[in-house]
Enzyme design. Structure first.
Site, short mmCIF file in Angstrom:
data_model
loop_
_atom_site.label_atom_id
_atom_site.label_comp_id
_atom_site.label_asym_id
_atom_site.label_seq_id
_atom_site.Cartn_x
_atom_site.Cartn_y
_atom_site.Cartn_z
N ASP A 9 -22.29 -14.54 -33.55
CA ASP A 9 -22.56 -13.21 -32.38
C ASP A 9 -24.43 -12.92 -33.11
OD1 ASP A 9 -23.89 -10.21 -32.42
OD2 ASP A 9 -21.87 -9.59 -32.56
N ILE A 10 -24.82 -13.14 -32.41
CA ILE A 10 -26.64 -13.28 -33.23
C ILE A 10 -27.30 -11.53 -33.46
CG2 ILE A 10 -27.50 -12.45 -30.82
CD1 ILE A 10 -29.74 -14.59 -31.49
N VAL A 32 -26.25 -10.40 -23.98
CA VAL A 32 -26.63 -10.05 -25.50
C VAL A 32 -27.66 -9.40 -26.00
CG1 VAL A 32 -28.50 -11.57 -25.06
CG2 VAL A 32 -27.63 -12.44 -27.63
N ASP A 33 -28.08 -8.91 -24.25
CA ASP A 33 -29.60 -7.81 -24.43
C ASP A 33 -28.51 -6.63 -25.21
OD1 ASP A 33 -32.07 -6.15 -24.38
OD2 ASP A 33 -31.93 -5.71 -21.71
N SER A 116 -29.88 -17.75 -20.29
CA SER A 116 -29.68 -18.00 -19.12
C SER A 116 -28.34 -18.08 -18.48
CB SER A 116 -31.09 -18.45 -17.88
OG SER A 116 -31.92 -17.62 -17.46
N THR A 117 -27.38 -18.27 -19.50
CA THR A 117 -26.15 -19.43 -18.79
C THR A 117 -25.65 -17.87 -18.61
OG1 THR A 117 -26.00 -19.37 -21.30
CG2 THR A 117 -27.36 -20.83 -20.18
N GLY A 118 -25.73 -16.61 -19.18
CA GLY A 118 -24.44 -15.93 -18.76
C GLY A 118 -24.95 -15.22 -17.34
N TYR A 120 -27.01 -14.93 -15.67
CA TYR A 120 -28.09 -15.70 -14.88
C TYR A 120 -27.51 -16.54 -14.16
CZ TYR A 120 -32.01 -11.60 -15.53
OH TYR A 120 -32.70 -10.67 -15.47
N1 AR6 Z 1 -24.58 -13.77 -29.63
C1 AR6 Z 1 -24.78 -14.22 -29.23
N2 AR6 Z 1 -24.74 -14.54 -28.12
C2 AR6 Z 1 -24.57 -13.36 -26.22
C3 AR6 Z 1 -24.18 -12.25 -27.55
C4 AR6 Z 1 -24.56 -12.17 -28.76
N3 AR6 Z 1 -23.94 -10.80 -29.59
N4 AR6 Z 1 -23.29 -11.72 -25.83
C5 AR6 Z 1 -23.47 -12.23 -25.61
N5 AR6 Z 1 -23.84 -14.14 -25.65
P1 AR6 Z 1 -26.49 -13.43 -21.30
P2 AR6 Z 1 -29.25 -13.98 -19.59
C6 AR6 Z 1 -24.54 -14.77 -24.94
O1 AR6 Z 1 -25.68 -12.80 -19.80
O2 AR6 Z 1 -28.40 -15.03 -18.83
C7 AR6 Z 1 -28.67 -9.09 -19.33
O3 AR6 Z 1 -27.70 -8.14 -18.63
C8 AR6 Z 1 -23.51 -15.08 -23.74
O4 AR6 Z 1 -22.00 -15.28 -24.06
O5 AR6 Z 1 -26.56 -12.24 -22.02
O6 AR6 Z 1 -30.25 -13.54 -20.05
C9 AR6 Z 1 -29.70 -8.75 -19.16
O7 AR6 Z 1 -30.91 -7.21 -19.09
C10 AR6 Z 1 -24.15 -16.17 -22.60
O8 AR6 Z 1 -23.98 -17.28 -23.55
O9 AR6 Z 1 -27.91 -13.70 -20.46
C11 AR6 Z 1 -30.24 -8.97 -18.32
O10 AR6 Z 1 -30.20 -8.46 -16.96
C12 AR6 Z 1 -25.75 -16.18 -23.34
O11 AR6 Z 1 -25.49 -15.33 -24.25
C13 AR6 Z 1 -29.65 -10.55 -17.74
O12 AR6 Z 1 -27.95 -10.28 -19.00
C14 AR6 Z 1 -26.73 -15.49 -22.02
O13 AR6 Z 1 -25.73 -14.35 -22.08
C15 AR6 Z 1 -29.68 -11.64 -18.46
O14 AR6 Z 1 -29.11 -12.70 -18.49
#
Ligand code: AR6
Length: 172
Positions: A9-10, A32-33, A116-118, A120
């Site tokens: 968890d970052i 993650v945001d 971007s792999t969540g 997005y």
């Molecule tokens: N620590 C590390 N990685 C994480 C954590 C954590 N605590 N939580 C989730 N991840 P995403 P995106 C991973 O969807 O695709 C937001 O709403 C997750 O499993 O967070 O860039 C923003 O506001 C995945 O592998 O980001 C934008 O609107 C990775 O982080 C949008 O999502 C990215 O998933 C950005 O989408």
């Protein structure tokens, strides 16, 4: 100079800077945001508001507030639209601009999520290859950053980043 891949968890990582996979509003979101904003506390949103958003592939910096990290670097990665809309270049920009901003702020250690792999929807294997290439190239330009860690939230993501790291070969 080192590039590492861990699962975790970052928001719990004690790096000089952690990178946030944000959106262009910089006003928070899910994934993650959302986790970073919750862990940092409401001061993070207050610090993001006057930044006036951020273009895809660019990066902006704030303090980490309640996080163990000193800084948060916010970068909106690209939304996947099939691969022919400049996604790879934009994702490369997100990693390189974040790393450069960390370096300009004297950071030695930087942690990235899988941008971007969540939500997005960027295909994981392709994203991992772009990320690894951008970071290893970008590190060569850095004066203070010496250590980059990819913090992967699940085993599938960790495996993809480990494969991408292994493909770089022993020289890296
Ligand atoms: N620590 C590390 N990685 C994480 C954590 C954590 N605590 N939580 C989730 N991840 P995403 P995106 C991973 O969807 O695709 C937001 O709403 C997750 O499993 O967070 O860039 C923003 O506001 C995945 O592998 O980001 C934008 O609107 C990775 O982080 C949008 O999502 C990215 O998933 C950005 O989408």
């Amino acid at each position: 100079m080192a590039v590492n891949v861990i699962m975790g968890d970052i928001t719990r990582v004690k790096a000089d800077a952690i990178v946030n996979a944000a959106n262009t509003s910089l006003l928070g979101g899910g994934g993650v945001d959302g986790a970073i904003h919750r862990a940092a506390g409401p001061e993070l949103l207050a610090a993001c508001r006057p930044l006036g958003g951020c273009r895809t592939g660019e990066a902006k910096i704030t303090p980490g507030f309640k996080l163990p990290a000193r800084y948060v670097i916010h970068t909106p990665g690209p939304i996947w639209r099939g691969g022919d809309r400049g996604e790879a270049q934009l994702l490369d920009n997100s990693y390189r601009n974040s790393l450069r901003l960390a370096d300009e702020n004297g950071c030695e250690t930087v942690a990235f999520p899988s941008i971007s792999t969540g939500v997005y929807g960027y295909p994981l294997e392709q994203a991992a290859a772009v990320a690894m290439n951008a970071v290893t190239c970008g590190l060569r330009e850095c004066r203070s950053v010496r250590d980059v860690t990819f913090v992967c939230f699940d085993a599938r993501t960790e495996a993809a980043y480990r494969r991408a790291l292994a493909r770089l070969g022993p020289a890296e």
